[in-house]
Design a protein around this motif. Structure first.
Motif, PDB file in Angstrom:
ATOM      1  N   ALA A 281       0.878  -1.348   0.014  1.00  0.00           N
ATOM      2  CA  ALA A 281       0.015  -0.078   0.113  1.00  0.00           C
ATOM      3  C   ALA A 281       1.062   1.203  -0.081  1.00  0.00           C
ATOM      4  N   SER A 282       0.290   2.545  -0.554  1.00  0.00           N
ATOM      5  CA  SER A 282       1.156   3.773  -0.523  1.00  0.00           C
ATOM      6  C   SER A 282       1.257   4.160   0.916  1.00  0.00           C
ATOM      7  N   LYS A 283       2.030   5.156   1.184  1.00  0.00           N
ATOM      8  CA  LYS A 283       2.278   5.772   2.452  1.00  0.00           C
ATOM      9  C   LYS A 283       0.918   6.417   3.063  1.00  0.00           C
ATOM     10  N   SER A 284       0.031   6.802   1.898  1.00  0.00           N
ATOM     11  CA  SER A 284      -1.256   7.436   2.533  1.00  0.00           C
ATOM     12  C   SER A 284      -2.363   6.335   2.851  1.00  0.00           C
ATOM     13  N   ILE A 285      -2.163   5.172   2.577  1.00  0.00           N
ATOM     14  CA  ILE A 285      -3.091   4.105   2.906  1.00  0.00           C
ATOM     15  C   ILE A 285      -2.534   3.122   3.891  1.00  0.00           C
ATOM     16  N   PRO A 286      -3.117   3.024   5.102  1.00  0.00           N
ATOM     17  CA  PRO A 286      -2.633   1.958   5.974  1.00  0.00           C
ATOM     18  C   PRO A 286      -2.377   0.620   5.362  1.00  0.00           C
TER      19      PRO A 286
END
Length: 726
Positions: A281-286
């Protein structure tokens, strides 16, 4: 990609991670095999200090229990005994895989009821199309090293490919597990199969197990648990191991377990990396939660706490097999006990009309890749239909990514959904009368994959693909027979066990008896000098589906297909007043003694209930058919093994001293006035007859079987457990 149902995905976020099953509180001092150690971990209510050994009856609480399309009948059984609550929802797994091609309203309604039951009870559920249950259990970590997982399907042996003790259960057992979390098991005799050498190029795990079934084809491993060992194991891929373990069922075994070695640990590391990548997952998504069963904690635990067989552990037999002498083999026709080296079979140029790359045996990524490599640049022969089905949706997705799936389709293969299909004679593409097929599946019994007058052969995916191209049974052009060490039968032999003796069939330890279980069984002895006495002989098929038949009527027709006078003989013996002199702690009746593989054949439980209803509380035999034994114990009929007693009675009373032709005077059931007493505490047996008294020894039954007997069978045990929970 097919995803798991939403309700399950949500629950997994809060799943409690489990490392390994409960470990023993103290290390047993008696040497144990790997299989005995795993069972020790899952055995419940053992007496203090009791070490699990082959032959023991134990109550087990498996890590998981899987049911598939047969979940429907298990639900009915579960409800019929008054159960309403699942003891441990995390223990259960439902996978719909058998009849997935059937889109009839009736089948879809059945599938819906199963899914609704799963949702109602918060049970892990995998819908039609996700894949074959056994493959799903491997992919999702339900079958995991050093665990015990059971399934209401005979090919649960496959879990042994990843070091998990997998073994089949019957539907009544499944219902008991749902309601109580546990059921009973008799630990099988353990056989060591030692591999040496390395497979030649073009030789696969399928060839190994096909050759084993054909080489050791005299029931050497019947109803045994197999431990695969030796320096040759390391060279076998996990897919090869899964194939071999899967078909130990056809070989006759109840489990087939490979060691947890570096090859397996590396495979799990690669699997874990794939899972972690899919959860990126990207940094903005847990990040998503880690997998509840295949995760770093569990893998580290495997390395930290390895399990191996102890030095001095006892095995019933030790088989040797040299992998370096093996060539591709083909099984059949219509029997796994008949296997032929491919170079020899190719000479016959046996034409085929259908070819199959389906089933849980050989439809994984490597299998599909092997078939695609053969198919590339070729076409399926005009007169051949070639059917393919991945073992799971995950397998199909990976094969599509690699280009192998499309290569098979481009060559003319016909796609079926991930599921069992033709392997069990369901759906399209079955063998028709007069046709010959070659398949990468596990069973080629007469009529299993279609018409009874068809011929079925089993082989590796590469051989199946090559045969589909040429239109007759053959190997791929890439197979260099000059590089094979031989073109004939492989090298194999049976060795003496290390201790110089077979694992004991009896035990010197006295069995603790539960209150209410008899101190002994006694009564007249009847001898049936017959091996392989089938369930049809015990209880005729014409009565099997008469649902309203009473136990009294069952007693009247018991053994009718073998000896029409049997029921009358038992009835008259029970009326003799001599039986009334026994003490209160002795269970009286007629004791039946017979030969080997008693109760072979179908799974009809009336074969057991009819004997018990007739007044026979105990059957003594050389050995039992496993399904009959489960049905017998589930219904409170005691089964004991005494090869020595069977041998003596055969020598004294069987015609020409051999079982199979009745008694010396032509009678089918021998009654020479013998009385027998079986002590349930120490296993001592006393037989009194015209020649005087003679002593024997049997292994007494454990607490698990005793409790089932006290409760009147498994259904009574379930009811008792439910009432205890209230």
């Amino acid at each position: 990609m097919n995803r798991l149902p939403t309700f399950r995905a949500r629950r997994q976020q809060f799943a409690v991670l489990r490392f390994l099953a409960t470990t023993a509180t103290s290390r047993p001092t008696v040497p144990q095999t790997l299989i005995e150690k795993v069972v020790q971990k899952y055995a419940v209510d053992l007496p203090a200090g009791r070490v699990v050994r082959a032959g023991d009856y134990v109550m087990i609480r498996p890590e998981h229990v899987m049911t598939h399309d047969n979940t429907g009948p298990v639900i009915s059984k579960f409800k019929s005994v008054g159960a309403t609550k699942i003891a441990n929802p995390r223990q259960l797994v439902f996978t719909l895989d058998h009849d997935v091609q059937n889109k009839s309203e009736k089948n879809l309604a059945k599938y819906l009821r199963i899914e609704q039951f799963a949702r109602e009870h918060d049970i892990d559920f995998y819908p039609a199309g996700r894949g074959i249950g056994h493959q799903v259990l491997i992919e999702e970590g339900y079958a995991f090293p050093y665990t015990l997982t059971v399934a209401s399907d005979s090919h649960s042996n496959m879990y042994g490919g990843v070091g998990c003790v997998g073994t089949p259960i019957v539907r009544t057992d499944a219902a008991a597990l749902w309601a109580t979390g546990q059921t009973w098991w008799q630990v099988p005799r353990v056989i060591k199969v030692e591999f040496k050498g390395k497979l030649s190029p073009g030789v696969t795990g399928k060839d190994v197990i096909v050759a084993l079934c054909g080489s050791f084809n005299k029931d050497e491993v019947l109803n045994a648990a197999i431990e695969f060992t030796g320096e040759g194991v390391a060279g076998l891929s996990i897919d090869d191991r899964l194939t071999i373990a899967n078909m130990t069922t056809e070989w006759g075994a109840l489990a087939g377990v490979f060691p947890v070695d570096q090859t397996l640990l590396d495979w799990y590391e690669r699997t874990l990396k794939k899972l972690e990548f899919s959860m990126f997952a990207s940094k903005s998504i847990p990040p998503l939660p880690e997998h509840p069963r295949i995760n770093r904690r569990r893998l580290d635990g495997l390395r930290a706490m390895p399990l191996t067989s102890d030095s001095g552990a006892e095995y019933a037999s030790h088989l040797h097999f040299d992998l370096s002498t093996l060539v591709p083999h083909v099984s059949g026709p219509n029997s796994v006990k008949l296997s032929t080296p491919l170079p020899k079979l190719e000479e016959a140029r046996i034409p085929i009309q259908k070819a199959y790359l389906v089933s849980c045996t050989n439809s994984r990524v490597s299998d599909i890749a092997a078939a695609a490599a053969v198919m590339k640049g070729n076409r399926v022969a005009p007169d051949v239909q070639f059917y393919i089905a991945a073992a799971s949706s995950v397998v199909q997705q990976e094969s599509e990514r690699l280009g192998d799936w499309d290569a098979l389709i481009a060559a003319g293969a016909k796609v079926l959904p991930a599921g069992c299909g033709p392997c069990i004679g369901l759906g399209v593409g079955l063998l028709e009368e007069g046709e010959t097929g070659i398949s990468a599946t596990n069973r080629n019994y007469k009529g299993r994959m279609g018409h009874p007058k068809a011929q079925a052969y089993l082989a590796s995916p590469a051989v199946v693909a090559a045969s589909a191209i040429k239109g007759h049974i053959c190997g791929p052009d890439s197979l260099d027979e000059n590089r094979l060490l031989t073109s004939g039968a492989p090298s194999f032999h049976i060795a003496q066990t290390e201790s110089g003796a077979v694992a004991p069939a009896t035990s010197d330890m006295e069995e603790l008896l539960l209150p209410g279980f008899p101190e002994s069984f006694s009564g007249h002895l009847l001898f049936v000098p017959q091996d392989n006495l089938s369930t049809d002989a015990l209880y005729p098929g014409k009565y099997t589906y008469q649902d309203d038949i009473t136990l009294e009527r069952q007693a009247e027709v018991v053994m009718e297909n073998y000896d029409t006078s049997f029921a009358g003989t038992v009835s008259s013996l029970l009326k003799e007043r001599s039986l009334l002199s026994e003490s209160a702690d002795t269970e009286q009746g007629v004791v039946l003694v017979s030969g080997y593989n008693f109760g072979t054949g179908s799974s009809r439980e009336q074969a057991a209930t009819a004997l018990k209803a007739a007044g026979i509380p105990v059957v003594v035999a050389g050995s039992f058919g496993d399904i009959f034994k489960r049905n017998a114990i589930n219904n409170g009929l005691i089964c004991l093994e005494s090869p020595e007693l069977v041998g003596d009675l055969t020598e004294m009373y069987a015609k020409d001293g051999r079982r199979g032709a009745g008694g010396r005077d032509g009678e089918l059931t021998v009654n020479q006035g013998h009385m027998i007493r079986l002590n349930m505490r120490d296993g001592s047996v006393s037989v009194n007859g015209p020649q005087g008294e003679k002593k024997y020894k049997v292994r007494p039954v454990g607490a698990s079987v005793q409790e089932l007997w006290i409760c009147g069978g498994l259904e009574g045990y379930i009811l008792k457990s439910i009432q205890t929970q209230l």
